[in-house]
Motif scaffolding. Sequence first.
Motif, PDB file in Angstrom:
ATOM      1  N   HIS A   6       0.932  -1.148  -0.012  1.00  0.00           N
ATOM      2  CA  HIS A   6      -0.025  -0.075   0.088  1.00  0.00           C
ATOM      3  C   HIS A   6       0.849   1.321   0.054  1.00  0.00           C
ATOM      4  O   HIS A   6       0.574   2.110  -0.648  1.00  0.00           O
ATOM      5  N   GLN A   7       1.844   1.254   0.574  1.00  0.00           N
ATOM      6  CA  GLN A   7       2.777   2.400   1.013  1.00  0.00           C
ATOM      7  C   GLN A   7       3.571   2.788  -0.417  1.00  0.00           C
ATOM      8  O   GLN A   7       3.810   3.806  -0.953  1.00  0.00           O
ATOM      9  N   LEU A   8       3.808   1.529  -1.084  1.00  0.00           N
ATOM     10  CA  LEU A   8       4.571   1.653  -2.164  1.00  0.00           C
ATOM     11  C   LEU A   8       3.764   2.370  -3.471  1.00  0.00           C
ATOM     12  O   LEU A   8       4.087   3.253  -4.092  1.00  0.00           O
ATOM     13  N   ILE A   9       2.455   1.829  -3.305  1.00  0.00           N
ATOM     14  CA  ILE A   9       1.775   2.488  -4.413  1.00  0.00           C
ATOM     15  C   ILE A   9       1.192   3.889  -4.154  1.00  0.00           C
ATOM     16  O   ILE A   9       1.058   4.646  -4.915  1.00  0.00           O
ATOM     17  N   ALA A  10       0.993   4.149  -2.913  1.00  0.00           N
ATOM     18  CA  ALA A  10       0.840   5.402  -2.452  1.00  0.00           C
ATOM     19  C   ALA A  10       1.948   6.426  -2.934  1.00  0.00           C
ATOM     20  O   ALA A  10       1.694   7.619  -3.261  1.00  0.00           O
ATOM     21  N   THR A  11       3.120   6.161  -2.643  1.00  0.00           N
ATOM     22  CA  THR A  11       4.304   6.654  -2.918  1.00  0.00           C
ATOM     23  C   THR A  11       4.624   6.927  -4.267  1.00  0.00           C
ATOM     24  O   THR A  11       4.936   7.845  -4.899  1.00  0.00           O
ATOM     25  N   MET A  12       4.467   5.655  -5.300  1.00  0.00           N
ATOM     26  CA  MET A  12       4.539   5.678  -6.747  1.00  0.00           C
ATOM     27  C   MET A  12       3.386   5.142  -7.329  1.00  0.00           C
ATOM     28  O   MET A  12       3.422   4.100  -7.894  1.00  0.00           O
ATOM     29  N   PRO A  13       2.594   6.175  -7.586  1.00  0.00           N
ATOM     30  CA  PRO A  13       1.364   5.716  -8.194  1.00  0.00           C
ATOM     31  C   PRO A  13       1.229   5.588  -9.483  1.00  0.00           C
ATOM     32  O   PRO A  13       0.397   4.910 -10.162  1.00  0.00           O
ATOM     33  N   ASP A  14       2.251   5.937 -10.376  1.00  0.00           N
ATOM     34  CA  ASP A  14       2.318   5.907 -11.737  1.00  0.00           C
ATOM     35  C   ASP A  14       3.711   5.970 -12.133  1.00  0.00           C
ATOM     36  O   ASP A  14       4.636   6.013 -11.570  1.00  0.00           O
ATOM     37  N   ASP A  15       3.661   5.750 -13.677  1.00  0.00           N
ATOM     38  CA  ASP A  15       4.914   5.568 -14.233  1.00  0.00           C
ATOM     39  C   ASP A  15       5.967   6.720 -13.977  1.00  0.00           C
ATOM     40  O   ASP A  15       7.153   6.681 -13.843  1.00  0.00           O
ATOM     41  N   LYS A  16       5.350   8.013 -13.963  1.00  0.00           N
ATOM     42  CA  LYS A  16       6.139   9.282 -13.984  1.00  0.00           C
ATOM     43  C   LYS A  16       6.839   9.174 -12.514  1.00  0.00           C
ATOM     44  O   LYS A  16       8.122   9.497 -12.319  1.00  0.00           O
ATOM     45  N   THR A  17       6.061   8.888 -11.607  1.00  0.00           N
ATOM     46  CA  THR A  17       6.766   9.253 -10.025  1.00  0.00           C
ATOM     47  C   THR A  17       7.852   8.033  -9.609  1.00  0.00           C
ATOM     48  O   THR A  17       8.923   8.183  -9.461  1.00  0.00           O
ATOM     49  N   CYS A  18       7.725   6.788 -10.732  1.00  0.00           N
ATOM     50  CA  CYS A  18       8.866   5.719 -10.541  1.00  0.00           C
ATOM     51  C   CYS A  18      10.030   6.380 -11.620  1.00  0.00           C
ATOM     52  O   CYS A  18      11.220   5.886 -11.126  1.00  0.00           O
ATOM     53  N   ARG A  19       9.764   7.097 -12.433  1.00  0.00           N
ATOM     54  CA  ARG A  19      10.891   7.294 -13.278  1.00  0.00           C
ATOM     55  C   ARG A  19      11.730   8.526 -12.648  1.00  0.00           C
ATOM     56  O   ARG A  19      12.903   8.553 -12.269  1.00  0.00           O
ATOM     57  N   ASP A  20      11.130   9.266 -11.953  1.00  0.00           N
ATOM     58  CA  ASP A  20      11.492  10.489 -10.936  1.00  0.00           C
ATOM     59  C   ASP A  20      12.367   9.880  -9.746  1.00  0.00           C
ATOM     60  O   ASP A  20      13.649  10.227  -9.560  1.00  0.00           O
TER      61      ASP A  20
END
Length: 100
Positions: A6-20
């Motif tokens: 849940h924390q992972l999804i909340a912190t990185m909800p999409d492709d862009k946040t993961c790229r950052d």
Amino acid sequence: MFKNLHQLIATMPDDKTCRDYLGKERWNGVPVCPYCGCDKCYVIENGKRFKCGSKECYKKFSVTVRTIFEASNIPLNEWFMALYILTAHKKGISSGYFGT
Ligand SMILES: [Zn+2]
């Protein structure tokens, strides 16, 4: 890294946040050209990719170049989720998560 999925999804909800996130982990937030090592790169395509600032090189690249994520079209957040589940799964087995 994360306490739960849940924390992972909340912190990185999409492709862009993961790229950052990858950009920070990999380059300390400053993109470095993987082909020539130039650290004066331009952000293109809305931050999705970069362009090398060196005139001899001038190649385009993304934060996933030369990583396991590079060859896939799966959004990074789904990758992160899968990796998280895989690692959590391993831990679960060793601590007797399934009641064995
Ligand atoms: Zn370059």
